[in-house]
Motif scaffolding. Structure first.
Motif, PDB file in Angstrom:
ATOM      1  N   SER A  58       0.852  -1.195   0.000  1.00  0.00           N
ATOM      2  CA  SER A  58       0.000   0.000   0.000  1.00  0.00           C
ATOM      3  C   SER A  58       0.882   1.237   0.000  1.00  0.00           C
ATOM      4  O   SER A  58       2.107   1.159   0.162  1.00  0.00           O
ATOM      5  CB  SER A  58      -0.927   0.025   1.215  1.00  0.00           C
ATOM      6  N   ILE A  59       0.244   2.382  -0.165  1.00  0.00           N
ATOM      7  CA  ILE A  59       0.956   3.671  -0.170  1.00  0.00           C
ATOM      8  C   ILE A  59       1.754   3.873   1.122  1.00  0.00           C
ATOM      9  O   ILE A  59       2.756   4.581   1.142  1.00  0.00           O
ATOM     10  CB  ILE A  59      -0.047   4.831  -0.393  1.00  0.00           C
ATOM     11  N   ASN A 109      -3.162  -0.553   7.227  1.00  0.00           N
ATOM     12  CA  ASN A 109      -2.014  -0.465   6.324  1.00  0.00           C
ATOM     13  C   ASN A 109      -0.802   0.236   6.930  1.00  0.00           C
ATOM     14  O   ASN A 109       0.333  -0.161   6.673  1.00  0.00           O
ATOM     15  CB  ASN A 109      -2.425   0.235   5.029  1.00  0.00           C
ATOM     16  N   TYR A 112       6.417  10.273   1.875  1.00  0.00           N
ATOM     17  CA  TYR A 112       5.482  10.235   0.739  1.00  0.00           C
ATOM     18  C   TYR A 112       5.914  11.172  -0.385  1.00  0.00           C
ATOM     19  O   TYR A 112       5.719  10.894  -1.566  1.00  0.00           O
ATOM     20  CB  TYR A 112       4.078  10.651   1.198  1.00  0.00           C
ATOM     21  N   PRO A 120      -6.709   9.198  -2.821  1.00  0.00           N
ATOM     22  CA  PRO A 120      -7.546   8.837  -1.668  1.00  0.00           C
ATOM     23  C   PRO A 120      -6.968   9.437  -0.386  1.00  0.00           C
ATOM     24  O   PRO A 120      -5.764   9.385  -0.161  1.00  0.00           O
ATOM     25  CB  PRO A 120      -7.457   7.312  -1.631  1.00  0.00           C
ATOM     26  N   GLY A 166      -7.131   9.778   3.878  1.00  0.00           N
ATOM     27  CA  GLY A 166      -7.582   9.394   5.211  1.00  0.00           C
ATOM     28  C   GLY A 166      -7.276  10.556   6.133  1.00  0.00           C
ATOM     29  O   GLY A 166      -7.925  11.598   6.101  1.00  0.00           O
ATOM     30  N   GLY A 178      -1.814  12.568   5.492  1.00  0.00           N
ATOM     31  CA  GLY A 178      -0.362  12.556   5.318  1.00  0.00           C
ATOM     32  C   GLY A 178       0.067  11.971   3.977  1.00  0.00           C
ATOM     33  O   GLY A 178       0.945  12.525   3.309  1.00  0.00           O
ATOM     34  N   GLY A 179      -0.549  10.865   3.599  1.00  0.00           N
ATOM     35  CA  GLY A 179      -0.193  10.209   2.337  1.00  0.00           C
ATOM     36  C   GLY A 179      -0.472  11.103   1.140  1.00  0.00           C
ATOM     37  O   GLY A 179       0.449  11.514   0.416  1.00  0.00           O
ATOM     38  N   PRO A 180      -1.757  11.455   0.935  1.00  0.00           N
ATOM     39  CA  PRO A 180      -2.061  12.296  -0.223  1.00  0.00           C
ATOM     40  C   PRO A 180      -1.417  13.678  -0.113  1.00  0.00           C
ATOM     41  O   PRO A 180      -0.983  14.252  -1.121  1.00  0.00           O
ATOM     42  CB  PRO A 180      -3.583  12.403  -0.204  1.00  0.00           C
ATOM     43  N   GLY A 185      -8.097   2.472   5.712  1.00  0.00           N
ATOM     44  CA  GLY A 185      -7.147   3.576   5.583  1.00  0.00           C
ATOM     45  C   GLY A 185      -7.860   4.908   5.414  1.00  0.00           C
ATOM     46  O   GLY A 185      -7.268   5.954   5.630  1.00  0.00           O
ATOM     47  N   SER A 214     -10.636   1.230  -0.958  1.00  0.00           N
ATOM     48  CA  SER A 214     -10.125   2.601  -0.786  1.00  0.00           C
ATOM     49  C   SER A 214      -9.344   3.080  -2.002  1.00  0.00           C
ATOM     50  O   SER A 214      -9.354   4.263  -2.327  1.00  0.00           O
ATOM     51  CB  SER A 214      -9.239   2.697   0.455  1.00  0.00           C
ATOM     52  N   THR A 216      -4.011   3.129  -3.994  1.00  0.00           N
ATOM     53  CA  THR A 216      -3.236   3.177  -2.753  1.00  0.00           C
ATOM     54  C   THR A 216      -3.103   1.853  -2.014  1.00  0.00           C
ATOM     55  O   THR A 216      -2.335   1.779  -1.052  1.00  0.00           O
ATOM     56  CB  THR A 216      -3.860   4.206  -1.793  1.00  0.00           C
TER      57      THR A 216
HETATM   58  C1  LIG Z   1      -3.589   5.282   4.567  1.00  0.00           C
HETATM   59  C2  LIG Z   1      -4.228   5.060   3.286  1.00  0.00           C
HETATM   60  C3  LIG Z   1      -4.659   6.117   2.503  1.00  0.00           C
HETATM   61  C4  LIG Z   1      -4.588   7.572   2.900  1.00  0.00           C
HETATM   62  O1  LIG Z   1      -3.465   8.007   3.585  1.00  0.00           O
HETATM   63  P1  LIG Z   1      -3.607   9.059   4.778  1.00  0.00           P
HETATM   64  O2  LIG Z   1      -2.230   9.424   5.112  1.00  0.00           O
HETATM   65  O3  LIG Z   1      -4.304   8.381   5.913  1.00  0.00           O
HETATM   66  O4  LIG Z   1      -4.437  10.178   4.261  1.00  0.00           O
HETATM   67  C5  LIG Z   1      -5.256   5.819   1.297  1.00  0.00           C
HETATM   68  N1  LIG Z   1      -5.420   4.550   0.883  1.00  0.00           N
HETATM   69  C6  LIG Z   1      -5.000   3.502   1.602  1.00  0.00           C
HETATM   70  C7  LIG Z   1      -5.204   2.133   1.082  1.00  0.00           C
HETATM   71  C8  LIG Z   1      -4.387   3.723   2.829  1.00  0.00           C
HETATM   72  O5  LIG Z   1      -3.986   2.683   3.548  1.00  0.00           O
END
Ligand SMILES: *Cc1c(COP(=O)(O)O)cnc(C)c1O
Length: 442
Positions: free
Chosen positions: A115-116, A169, A247, A276, A278, A281-283, A338, A385, A423
């Motif tokens: 995953s991301i 994740n 990231y 996507p 949550g 932090g990722g996006p 996530g 997701s 992701t």
């Molecule tokens: C964590 C996650 C996200 C989003 O990342 P955030 O940092 O929580 O915004 C998106 N897709 C998947 C599958 C994830 O596990």
């Protein structure tokens, strides 16, 4: 702070749509240029370079302990593929042409944890390991880091522990890399975390602590546990700048992939990226890296489940992490692992809001349907997701106000690239995937 929903919806009528769980899109009226927006991020290109260099130092170690990273020489990276059959399917289903090309970034298939989170989560632990080892005089930045794959280093790291709260994740990424380095690691998991993820962690030597409540509670408990032990490091997904930087390296990597495959991005060839979201932090980190790499020619749009629109809520009301979706009566229950996050990061929205083009929400049902459609058209299997952004190009095709305001002429749009950031899903067991596909109705 108490939230008065009545007053808030009067001031921000869009919230009525969120509360009604309607699929919503909101394009940022106060978007600025990179130059104007960058100072608010509090991080810059040097920070991204530092992260990129650190990942290069660790590459020989990663290649040695995770053989699946050998083909990229220890660099954790995913491929980009064109999904034109999916594009045709979307055009048919929604009766709208999608101008330009449709590509998929397969972070779903990143090595190590699928995953991301294999970007930010692993990076964060590498920062910790490097800092501890250098402070102890065991490592210098010019060393070959494959030396970390030794009993001496594992013994050294075993004096320390790592704790993290996760819906799945993040725990997988932090858990697997921490255990591999030798840390003692606990993953505090929310009620919605999947059984197979817990099992995979346990089989990797990770201590899994289960909670009956949501992500916020798992995080709070994990933090509390860690606070009792000075040798325990709590990984704070909600506020971590180092996760964010892990990231962000995706930006320069994608730029190189586009150079290699001849995808053009410039004033006449806009790039739209659907991410996507949550906690953010990722996006947020990826979008930051993309902005540094492609400047004002990249347009980032965040996608959230209708039941967990925390970033849209936080940015739109300017309350950021001072409001949760539960505060306005939304339950934060979604099948999208996530993304089941009720309260956005304290810093990502504030740092990035000027640089983001928009936000959309999508129902679980539609994520499942898109999951089935991607499987049918491209034989690519993702977790729900990872489909949150797939509706983005369709939404954009009807967003005439935004198109006009941004001066995206039909000519420009014909040159556009739409990149859906997938992701997660690469490690979903077959039976689980079969049940996702059954729910897709395809
Ligand atoms: C964590 C996650 C996200 C989003 O990342 P955030 O940092 O929580 O915004 C998106 N897709 C998947 C599958 C994830 O596990």
């Amino acid at each position: 702070m108490t939230i008065d929903v009545h007053t808030l919806t009067k001031q921000y009528p869009l919230l009525n749509q969120l509360i009604a769980l309607e699929e919503t899109a909101w394009f940022n009226p106060s978007i600025t240029s990179l130059e104007q927006g960058l100072p608010y991020v509090g991080l810059d290109a040097n920070d991204v370079k530092d992260a990129s260099d650190r990942l290069k130092r660790f590459a020989p170690y990663l290649e040695q302990v995770f053989p699946e990273t050998a083909k990229t020489n220890g660099i954790i990276e995913s491929e980009v593929v064109e999904i034109s059959a999916m594009k045709r399917l979307l055009e048919q289903e929604y009766q709208k042409p999608i101008c330009g090309r449709l590509l998929l970034k397969k972070d779903s298939h990143l090595p190590i944890s699928g995953s991301i989170k294999a970007r930010g989560g692993i990076y964060e632990i590498l920062v910790l390991a490097e800092t501890l080892a250098i402070e102890a005089g065991l490592l210098s930045k010019s060393d070959d880091y494959s030396k970390l794959d030794s009993d001496a280093f594992r013994d050294f790291f075993s004096q320390y522990s790592v704790a993290v709260g996760s819906t799945g994740n993040l725990g997988m990424s932090i858990g697997i890399i921490s255990a591999k380095l030798g840390f003692s690691v606990s993953v505090h998991m929310s009620a919605d975390a999947k059984e197979w993820k817990k099992n995979k962690l346990r089989s990797n030597g990770v201590n899994v602590v289960e909670y009956e409540q949501d992500y916020g509670v798992a995080v709070a408990q994990g933090r509390k546990e860690a606070g009792k032990d000075p040798n325990c490091f709590f990984i704070d997904d909600e506020n971590s700048r180092s996760l964010f930087l892990g990231y962000s390296v995706a930006g320069e990597r994608l730029k190189q992939q586009f150079v290699d495959s001849g995808v053009q991005v410039d004033a006449e060839h806009p790039l739209f990226v659907y991410l996507p979201c949550g906690v953010g932090g990722g996006p947020g980190g990826v979008a930051f890296g993309l902005k540094l790499a492609f400047g004002d020619h990249v347009h980032c749009i965040f996608a959230e489940p209708t039941h967990s629109p925390c970033m849209l809520l936080g940015v739109h009301t300017q309350l950021h992490d001072e409001i949760s979706v539960q505060d306005i009566g939304i339950d934060n229950i979604t099948a999208a692992d996530g993304l089941a996050v009720g309260r956005a990061s304290g810093f990502v929205g504030r740092a990035m809001e000027r640089l983001l083009d928009g936000y959309l929400t999508i129902s679980d049902q539609r994520m499942y349907r898109l999951l089935g459609q991607l499987n049918q058209s491209e034989s690519i299997q993702l977790e729900p997701s990872a489909l949150a952004g797939m509706i983005g190009p369709v939404i954009l095709a009807s967003a005439s106000d935004y198109m006009e305001r941004m001066q995206f002429s039909p000519d420009k749009m014909n040159n556009a690239t739409h990149l859906v950031w997938a992701t997660g899903g690469g490690m979903v067991p077959e039976e689980e995937m079969a049940s996702y596909l059954a729910k897709s109705g395809i």
